[in-house]
Design a protein around this motif. Structure first.
Motif, PDB file in Angstrom:
ATOM      1  N   VAL A 252     -19.117   1.013  28.794  1.00 50.31           N
ATOM      2  CA  VAL A 252     -19.684   1.609  30.011  1.00 50.31           C
ATOM      3  C   VAL A 252     -20.896   2.461  29.662  1.00 50.31           C
ATOM      4  O   VAL A 252     -21.958   2.351  30.293  1.00 50.31           O
ATOM      5  CB  VAL A 252     -18.625   2.460  30.748  1.00 50.31           C
ATOM      6  CG1 VAL A 252     -19.282   3.262  31.884  1.00 50.31           C
ATOM      7  CG2 VAL A 252     -17.517   1.588  31.303  1.00 50.31           C
TER       8      VAL A 252
ATOM      9  N   GLU B  13     -14.450   2.712  34.661  1.00 51.88           N
ATOM     10  CA  GLU B  13     -14.998   1.368  34.874  1.00 51.88           C
ATOM     11  C   GLU B  13     -15.215   1.089  36.360  1.00 51.88           C
ATOM     12  O   GLU B  13     -16.209   0.464  36.759  1.00 51.88           O
ATOM     13  CB  GLU B  13     -14.057   0.329  34.270  1.00 51.88           C
ATOM     14  CG  GLU B  13     -14.010   0.379  32.742  1.00 51.88           C
ATOM     15  CD  GLU B  13     -12.949  -0.533  32.157  1.00 51.88           C
ATOM     16  OE1 GLU B  13     -13.108  -0.954  30.999  1.00 51.88           O
ATOM     17  OE2 GLU B  13     -11.946  -0.821  32.857  1.00 51.88           O
TER      18      GLU B  13
ATOM     19  N   ALA C 104     -18.282   3.041  37.550  1.00 54.30           N
ATOM     20  CA  ALA C 104     -19.488   2.416  37.012  1.00 54.30           C
ATOM     21  C   ALA C 104     -19.847   1.160  37.799  1.00 54.30           C
ATOM     22  O   ALA C 104     -21.029   0.915  38.104  1.00 54.30           O
ATOM     23  CB  ALA C 104     -19.289   2.074  35.534  1.00 54.30           C
TER      24      ALA C 104
END
Length: 355
Positions: free
Chosen positions: A186, A309, A312
């Motif tokens: 990430v 995640e 993101a």
């Protein structure tokens, strides 16, 4: 009646702030790392300093573990230790298999008689269990380790700590390596961004509670490529509707749930997208209001990386925004009896499930 409801809400807010502040007093990483060594009789001994600054010596490999916090339980299961978990709290709900475990009560309402009857050789606590309870358990000769991660790095450290404590070092190392690789992936995508959208994480709406700096939510937003719109605030804070409108964040993340167990109803989301005074916000007009699971973004366990995640992906516009679900509650004005009750229950709920 209005003044009575306001008094109740303010009292709960004060309790929330006090407990949130004390919960982060001493991170587990502040002490010396756990040291495993062989005893004279060929056994195993681990010495560590826990989140309350207590030196704890664990003899042998714990086989009967009680977890007094959801985050602890999630780490134990992620390490493959479910067979050694003999009891959890009423709020340990992940993974789903925890439903098969006996419970010993809530955070501060632990049934000590039940704990003793389980004959544990290790109890994993959290500051929200209260020092009085933890001291009581220790006074009974029980081995208690208090965990209190404040950052994602702390979570990884605690996974390794529990690996050493339980003799599952290999499993812990593997899990930490996997989680770190996902974090690095990430950061590799987001770390060099020059344009970082402002992001607000809203916990509740009556009044509006947001996540400030030194919270898991703030770290998740930053690592995911955003800037916390309320990063100047310390911890969880109340902001006025006027300040929220003036800030006008590019993205709004809202905690899932209703605080009253209404399945399929996300109270904060429905308020944000339905409140007439918020309709001119860019995030509302352009469909950048997202629901995020309250547990994964607030618990100090392996799923905090899931939250990273997910956020993101949201900031990269890889995740479609949800559609508002119709509800009569969302249309009620702030300060109404229903909303005040929902808020009060939600604050208690958040305290119980935060860690």
């Amino acid at each position: 009646m209005r003044s009575i409801r306001l008094t109740i809400s303010v009292s709960l807010l004060v309790v929330f702030l006090l407990l949130a502040a004390t919960a982060g007093a001493v991170p587990v990483t502040a002490g010396a790392p756990p040291v495993a060594m062989a005893t004279a009789d060929g056994g195993r001994s681990v010495t560590l300093t826990d989140a309350l600054g207590e030196t704890v010596v664990i003899q042998g490999r714990p086989e009967r573990i009680i977890s007094l916090a959801p985050s602890n339980t999630e780490i134990l299961y992620a390490l493959g230790l479910e067979d050694r978990v003999v009891a959890v709290t009423d709020y340990c709900d992940y993974p789903p298999e925890t439903a098969d475990k006996p419970t010993v009560g809530g955070f501060s309402t632990v049934n000590i008689e039940k704990v003793i009857a389980m004959n544990p050789d290790l109890i994993l606590a959290a500051p929200a269990n209260t020092e009085d309870l933890i001291d009581r358990l220790r006074s009974l000769g029980l081995t208690v380790v208090t965990l209190d991660p404040q950052t994602i790095e702390d979570v990884l450290d605690e996974i390794e700590l529990l690996g050493r404590v339980t003799g599952n070092e290999a499993e812990a190392s593997t899990l930490v390596a996997e989680l770190q690789a996902r974090i690095d992936a990430v950061v590799a995508e987001t770390g060099n961004r020059t344009e970082r959208p402002s992001v607000a994480h809203v916990i509740w709406y009556d009044p509006i509670w947001v996540s400030g700096r030194d919270t898991f939510q703030d770290e998740v937003i930053t690592l995911a490529g955003g800037t916390n719109a309320f990063g100047s605030r310390e911890g969880w804070s109340i902001v006025s509707l006027e300040e929220f409108i003036t800030t006008d964040p590019d993205y709004i993340l809202v905690s899932s749930g209703s605080g009253m167990g209404q399945e399929g109803y996300d109270a904060v989301y429905n308020y944000i997208v339905s409140e007439p005074r918020l309709q001119n916000l860019d995030a509302v007009r352009e469909g950048r209001v997202y629901v995020i699971d309250a547990d994964i973004v607030s618990r100090g366990g392996p799923r905090i990386v899931d939250a990273l995640e997910e956020v993101a992906a949201i900031l990269q516009r890889e995740t479609p925004a949800p559609t508002a679900r119709a509800t009569t509650d969302a249309a009620e004005s702030p300060g109404s009896g229903v909303v005040t009750i929902v808020f009060a229950l939600f604050v208690v709920f958040l305290l119980w499930k935060e860690r």
